[in-house]
Each structure stands twice: as structure tokens, then as C-alpha cells.
Design an enzyme around this catalytic site. Structure first.
Site, PDB file in Angstrom:
ATOM      1  N   GLU A  18     -22.126  16.796  11.008  1.00 50.96           N
ATOM      2  CA  GLU A  18     -20.927  17.540  10.594  1.00 50.96           C
ATOM      3  C   GLU A  18     -21.314  18.782   9.795  1.00 50.96           C
ATOM      4  OE1 GLU A  18     -19.930  13.090   9.784  1.00 50.96           O
ATOM      5  OE2 GLU A  18     -21.712  14.332   9.958  1.00 50.96           O
ATOM      6  N   CYS A  69     -19.837  14.972   3.714  1.00 52.00           N
ATOM      7  CA  CYS A  69     -19.378  15.716   4.891  1.00 52.00           C
ATOM      8  C   CYS A  69     -17.857  15.835   4.903  1.00 52.00           C
ATOM      9  CB  CYS A  69     -19.877  15.058   6.173  1.00 52.00           C
ATOM     10  SG  CYS A  69     -21.656  15.302   6.433  1.00 52.00           S
ATOM     11  N   HIS A 103     -26.555  16.225   7.992  1.00 50.55           N
ATOM     12  CA  HIS A 103     -25.715  15.439   8.886  1.00 50.55           C
ATOM     13  C   HIS A 103     -25.151  16.346   9.973  1.00 50.55           C
ATOM     14  CE1 HIS A 103     -24.848  11.957   5.841  1.00 50.55           C
ATOM     15  NE2 HIS A 103     -26.133  12.166   6.056  1.00 50.55           N
ATOM     16  N   CYS A 111     -19.354  10.756   6.106  1.00 50.07           N
ATOM     17  CA  CYS A 111     -19.626  10.299   4.741  1.00 50.07           C
ATOM     18  C   CYS A 111     -18.772  11.127   3.776  1.00 50.07           C
ATOM     19  CB  CYS A 111     -21.112  10.455   4.412  1.00 50.07           C
ATOM     20  SG  CYS A 111     -21.644  12.173   4.229  1.00 50.07           S
TER      21      CYS A 111
END
Length: 151
Positions: free
Chosen positions: A73, A102, A71, A99
Site C-alpha cells: 500500500e 498503511c 508495504h 496494517c
């Protein structure tokens, strides 16, 4: 312009930049961008994609995201880990709400504020950030006049 207005104007600029950064992603299903800002300087950036050295294909033959795709992040936070910078006390600007996985990384990285522009179907990541005492700001992307809507 008071301090609150200046902060919001800066937030909007950084979110626009994170949206532009998301365009670097090779993912077809969803492109996400993240910036980490400290003392008005961008100290890291990331977008969703495969790990370094892997082919730039995020989806499998069934159009499902491959399990090893990172992801935005996580990419921004791991980039900090390979630098001399510290994310302690920083703000993360991300195009989609984080999420749960993260969000755990954000907490551990010492990031104190998260600004995002698109809500994800699950809110557990945002809930975790709030529980950890991190300031969370939802700042929906504004449509720019004269430009066509994003498809």
C-alpha cells in the site's frame, strides 16, 4: 447483470490482478500486492519490498522482515506522489488487510474504498479505515476450478 453485480465482478478482477502483482515481490515470508483504481483505470500499483536502490532481500538471516521493507500500500501511494495522478476518491485493491500504518496513509491519500482478499491477524488498520468513513470490503479469493491450491 445489475450495477451491484457489475461492481462485484470488477472488484474480483482487480483483486485477481493485485494477487498477480504480488508475485513481483522478492519477500519470502509474504507477498502482498496493491492497485489503486480511479474511474476504472489503474493509476498506481505496488508490492511489498525494499526501497528503490536497496538489495531485493526482505528478510534478515533470522528470517525476520527487515525494518525498512515497504508495504504494498505504501509503495502504491508513494508512487502516486511521484506522478501527476491523484488518489483522491480512488479505490485500493490489496491482497492483505492494511496494517495501522498503511491505513493512516490510505486515509491521508483520500482513498475512499479499500477491497482486500486476505485477513491479517490484526484488525486495527481496518478499524481505522472504517472510523475514517472509508468503505471497506472483504472479498475472499475464490479457488479457481481445475487449478491446484496455492501452497
Amino acid at each position: 447483470m445489475d450495477t451491484k453485480e457489475k461492481k462485484e465482478a470488477l472488484d474480483k478482477r482487480y483483486i485477481r490482478m493485485a494477487n498477480i502483482w504480488a508475485e513481483n515481490s522478492y519477500c519470502k515470508r509474504r507477498q502482498v500486492g496493491a492497485l489503486i483504481v480511479k474511474d476504472k483505470m489503474i493509476i498506481s500499483d505496488g508490492y511489498n519490498g525494499t526501497p528503490s536502490g536497496f538489495e531485493n532481500v526482505c528478510e534478515d538471516e533470522h528470517n525476520l522482515t527487515k525494518p525498512y521493507v515497504l508495504h504494498a500500500e505504501a509503495n502504491a501511494i508513494t508512487k502516486i506522489a511521484r506522478s501527476n495522478n491523484s488518489s483522491d476518491g480512488a479505490t485500493m485493491y490489496v491482497t492483505a488487510s492494511p496494517c495501522i500504518e498503511c491505513s493512516k496513509l490510505i486515509v491521508q491519500a483520500g482513498i475512499k474504498r479499500v477491497v482486500y482478499s486476505e485477513k491479517y491477524r490484526l484488525e486495527d488498520g481496518v478499524d481505522l479505515l472504517k472510523r475514517a468513513g472509508i468503505e471497506v470490503v472483504y472479498l475472499p479469493e475464490e479457488e479457481e476450478e481445475g487449478l491446484p491450491d496455492k501452497a
